[in-house]
Scaffold this motif. Structure first.
Motif, short mmCIF file in Angstrom:
data_model
loop_
_atom_site.label_atom_id
_atom_site.label_comp_id
_atom_site.label_asym_id
_atom_site.label_seq_id
_atom_site.Cartn_x
_atom_site.Cartn_y
_atom_site.Cartn_z
N ASP A 97 -6.80 6.27 14.80
CA ASP A 97 -7.06 5.15 13.91
C ASP A 97 -5.92 4.96 12.91
N HIS A 98 -5.90 3.83 12.24
CA HIS A 98 -4.76 3.42 11.42
C HIS A 98 -4.62 4.16 10.09
N SER A 99 -5.61 5.00 9.75
CA SER A 99 -5.44 5.81 8.52
C SER A 99 -4.21 6.70 8.67
N ALA A 122 -4.72 -7.43 12.25
CA ALA A 122 -5.66 -8.49 11.85
C ALA A 122 -6.09 -8.26 10.41
N HIS A 123 -5.98 -7.05 9.95
CA HIS A 123 -6.50 -6.59 8.66
C HIS A 123 -5.38 -6.15 7.71
N GLY A 124 -5.73 -6.14 6.40
CA GLY A 124 -4.74 -5.74 5.40
C GLY A 124 -4.63 -4.24 5.24
N ASP A 125 -5.69 -3.51 5.57
CA ASP A 125 -5.69 -2.04 5.45
C ASP A 125 -5.23 -1.60 4.06
N ILE A 126 -5.57 -2.40 3.06
CA ILE A 126 -5.06 -2.17 1.69
C ILE A 126 -6.17 -2.02 0.66
N THR A 131 -12.27 -0.99 -4.01
CA THR A 131 -12.56 -2.26 -3.32
C THR A 131 -13.14 -2.07 -1.93
N THR A 132 -13.01 -0.88 -1.33
CA THR A 132 -13.51 -0.73 0.04
C THR A 132 -15.01 -0.99 0.12
N ASP A 133 -15.41 -1.67 1.20
CA ASP A 133 -16.86 -1.85 1.40
C ASP A 133 -17.37 -0.81 2.40
N SER A 134 -16.54 -0.44 3.33
CA SER A 134 -17.00 0.46 4.40
C SER A 134 -16.81 1.94 4.08
N ILE A 137 -11.42 4.98 5.88
CA ILE A 137 -10.08 5.07 5.28
C ILE A 137 -9.03 4.34 6.13
N HIS A 138 -9.35 3.98 7.39
CA HIS A 138 -8.39 3.19 8.17
C HIS A 138 -8.22 1.80 7.58
N GLY A 139 -9.08 1.42 6.63
CA GLY A 139 -8.93 0.14 5.93
C GLY A 139 -8.22 0.29 4.60
N MET A 140 -7.58 1.46 4.37
CA MET A 140 -7.00 1.77 3.05
C MET A 140 -5.57 2.31 3.01
N VAL A 175 -9.21 -10.44 6.05
CA VAL A 175 -8.81 -9.74 4.83
C VAL A 175 -9.96 -9.82 3.82
N ASP A 176 -10.40 -8.67 3.32
CA ASP A 176 -11.54 -8.64 2.40
C ASP A 176 -11.15 -9.28 1.07
N ALA A 177 -12.16 -9.73 0.34
CA ALA A 177 -11.91 -10.40 -0.95
C ALA A 177 -11.08 -9.51 -1.88
N GLY A 178 -11.45 -8.25 -1.95
CA GLY A 178 -10.70 -7.31 -2.80
C GLY A 178 -9.25 -7.17 -2.35
N GLU A 179 -9.04 -7.23 -1.05
CA GLU A 179 -7.68 -7.12 -0.51
C GLU A 179 -6.86 -8.37 -0.84
N LYS A 180 -7.49 -9.53 -0.74
CA LYS A 180 -6.80 -10.78 -1.06
C LYS A 180 -6.28 -10.73 -2.50
N VAL A 226 -3.28 -2.57 17.38
CA VAL A 226 -3.47 -3.46 18.54
C VAL A 226 -4.53 -4.52 18.28
N ASP A 227 -5.34 -4.35 17.22
CA ASP A 227 -6.31 -5.42 16.94
C ASP A 227 -5.66 -6.65 16.32
N ALA A 228 -4.32 -6.58 16.11
CA ALA A 228 -3.58 -7.80 15.71
C ALA A 228 -3.61 -8.81 16.86
N MET A 269 -1.41 1.83 17.19
CA MET A 269 -2.66 2.35 16.65
C MET A 269 -3.90 1.61 17.14
N GLU A 270 -5.02 2.32 17.08
CA GLU A 270 -6.35 1.74 17.27
C GLU A 270 -6.70 1.36 18.71
N VAL A 271 -5.99 1.94 19.67
CA VAL A 271 -6.45 1.81 21.06
C VAL A 271 -7.65 2.75 21.21
N1 LIG Z 1 -11.37 -4.26 5.93
C1 LIG Z 1 -12.28 -3.47 6.69
C2 LIG Z 1 -11.75 -3.28 8.12
C3 LIG Z 1 -10.60 -2.32 8.19
C4 LIG Z 1 -9.94 -2.29 9.59
C5 LIG Z 1 -8.94 -1.19 9.69
B1 LIG Z 1 -7.86 -1.36 10.85
O1 LIG Z 1 -7.00 -0.25 10.89
O2 LIG Z 1 -8.48 -1.59 12.08
O3 LIG Z 1 -7.04 -2.50 10.57
C6 LIG Z 1 -13.69 -4.11 6.67
C7 LIG Z 1 -13.82 -5.32 7.44
N2 LIG Z 1 -15.14 -5.90 7.18
C8 LIG Z 1 -16.13 -5.34 8.10
C9 LIG Z 1 -17.45 -6.02 7.96
C10 LIG Z 1 -17.31 -7.53 8.07
O4 LIG Z 1 -18.54 -8.18 7.90
C11 LIG Z 1 -16.30 -8.02 7.07
C12 LIG Z 1 -14.99 -7.33 7.28
C13 LIG Z 1 -12.54 -2.15 6.03
O5 LIG Z 1 -13.37 -1.40 6.58
O6 LIG Z 1 -11.96 -1.92 4.97
#
Ligand SMILES: N[C@](CCCC[B-](O)(O)O)(CCN1CCC(O)CC1)C(=O)O
Ligand SMILES: [Mn+2]
Ligand SMILES: [Mn+2]
Ligand SMILES: [Mn+2]
Length: 302
Positions: A97-99, A122-126, A131-134, A137-140, A175-180, A226-228, A269-271
């Motif tokens: 994963d992208h962490s 596809a994501h900011g990973d920032i 700010t993380t909702d999930s 850590i691959h989103g950070m 991109v999540d609101a916090g990331e924007k 690869v999810d880009a 990453m992320e295959v």
């Molecule tokens: N921004 C996300 C996704 C991260 C993806 C990481 B990767 O390395 O693959 O780029 C959360 C995305 N979020 C999931 C629930 C949806 O309803 C809204 C978007 C997060 O979990 O932080």
């Protein structure tokens, strides 16, 4: 030139099973041989083994899941990538994963403090711890590399070596609101799918490189999630988002970056070979291999 394949069977930065088997599928699809065919001297001394930490001794820190595991693995990868880079080799990190990019990019900056980062995703990973909702850590990773958010002692090894003006994104569309807010506050340049549509991938890559590498004299670390790519192109990945890069757009980015002659490190990453049917897994693995080849010198006309 020597290429060092760093196989990272790691999934601790997110919750879906299987992404830790991305590396073995990429290698078994023949990636090392394919890269030797391109003229690289390929070093691959087997996939890295990361011993688990039982969940009981790695409770969440705030929302962050598997924090000690992710931190330890990324710190180890930073050393591995840094050592290869120090020897003048080009580390190709296979995720996982992208962490992991917290580690790979830390390693690159050890050796190339003047580097820039092209983050294709596809994501900011920032997201930060705030700010993380999930809590995945691959989103950070990018926030850690920039030194944003509250300091977490378990991640004190991560140095804020990446500067906002040395980072550029291509492919953003989820991109999540916090990331924007973070992107705006830090003036980070991002070419979303809107810009790709508007200008075409050729101009986007040129503008992206003009931003982070105007004289094309800075080392480039390309971190490719690869999810880009559109899910129709790379279906077997953990966080697919519709409306992504075509097969060619993804490969054009890799070809154009190789043409700069500045590439010093690459992450694929992320295959995740367990999230789709056999044909789609094969397709996703094949795309991971071909993206790597394109970033490492494979051309259409030779
Ligand atoms: N921004 C996300 C996704 C991260 C993806 C990481 B990767 O390395 O693959 O780029 C959360 C995305 N979020 C999931 C629930 C949806 O309803 C809204 C978007 C997060 O979990 O932080
Ligand atoms: Mn990512
Ligand atoms: Mn992503
Ligand atoms: Mn993902």
């Amino acid at each position: 030139k020597t290429l060092a394949i760093v196989g990272c069977p790691f999934s601790g930065g997110q919750a879906k099973l299987g992404v830790d088997r991305g590396p073995i599928h990429l290698v078994q699809a023949g990636l090392p041989e394919q890269l030797s065919e391109l003229g690289w001297k390929v070093l691959f001394d087997g996939h890295h083994q990361f011993e688990e930490i039982d969940a009981a001794s790695d409770p969440p820190i705030g929302k962050l899941k598997n924090p000690r595991l992710v931190s330890r693995v990324c710190e180890a990868i930073a050393k591995v990538v840094g050592e290869h880079a120090k020897k003048g080799q080009l580390p190709l990190t296979l995720g996982g994963d992208h962490s992991l990019a917290m580690g790979t990019i830390s390693g690159t900056f050890e050796q190339y403090p003047d580097a820039c980062v092209v983050w294709v995703d596809a994501h900011g990973d920032i997201n930060t711890a705030e700010t993380t909702d999930s809590g995945n850590i691959h989103g950070m990773p990018v926030s850690f590399l920039l030194g944003l958010g509250s300091k977490i002692p378990e991640f004190s090894w991560v140095k804020p070596l990446l500067k906002p003006e040395r980072l550029v994104y291509i492919g953003l569309r989820d991109v999540d609101a916090g990331e924007k807010k973070i992107l705006k506050e830090n003036g980070i340049r991002a070419f979303s799918m809107h810009e790709v549509d508007k200008y075409g991938i050729g101009r986007v890559v040129e503008m992206a490189l003009d931003h982070v590498n105007p004289k094309r004299d800075r080392p480039i670390h390309l971190s490719f999630d690869v999810d880009a790519l559109d899910p129709s192109v790379a279906p077997s990945t953990g966080t697919p988002v519709r409306g992504g890069l075509t097969f060619r757009e993804g490969h054009y980015i890799c070809e154009a970056i190789y043409e700069t002659g500045c590439l010093v490190a690459l992450d694929i990453m992320e295959v995740n070979p367990s999230l789709a049917d056999e044909a789609e897994v094969k397709q996703t693995v094949a795309v991971g291999c071909s993206l790597a080849r394109s970033a490492l010198g494979e051309t259409l006309l030779g």
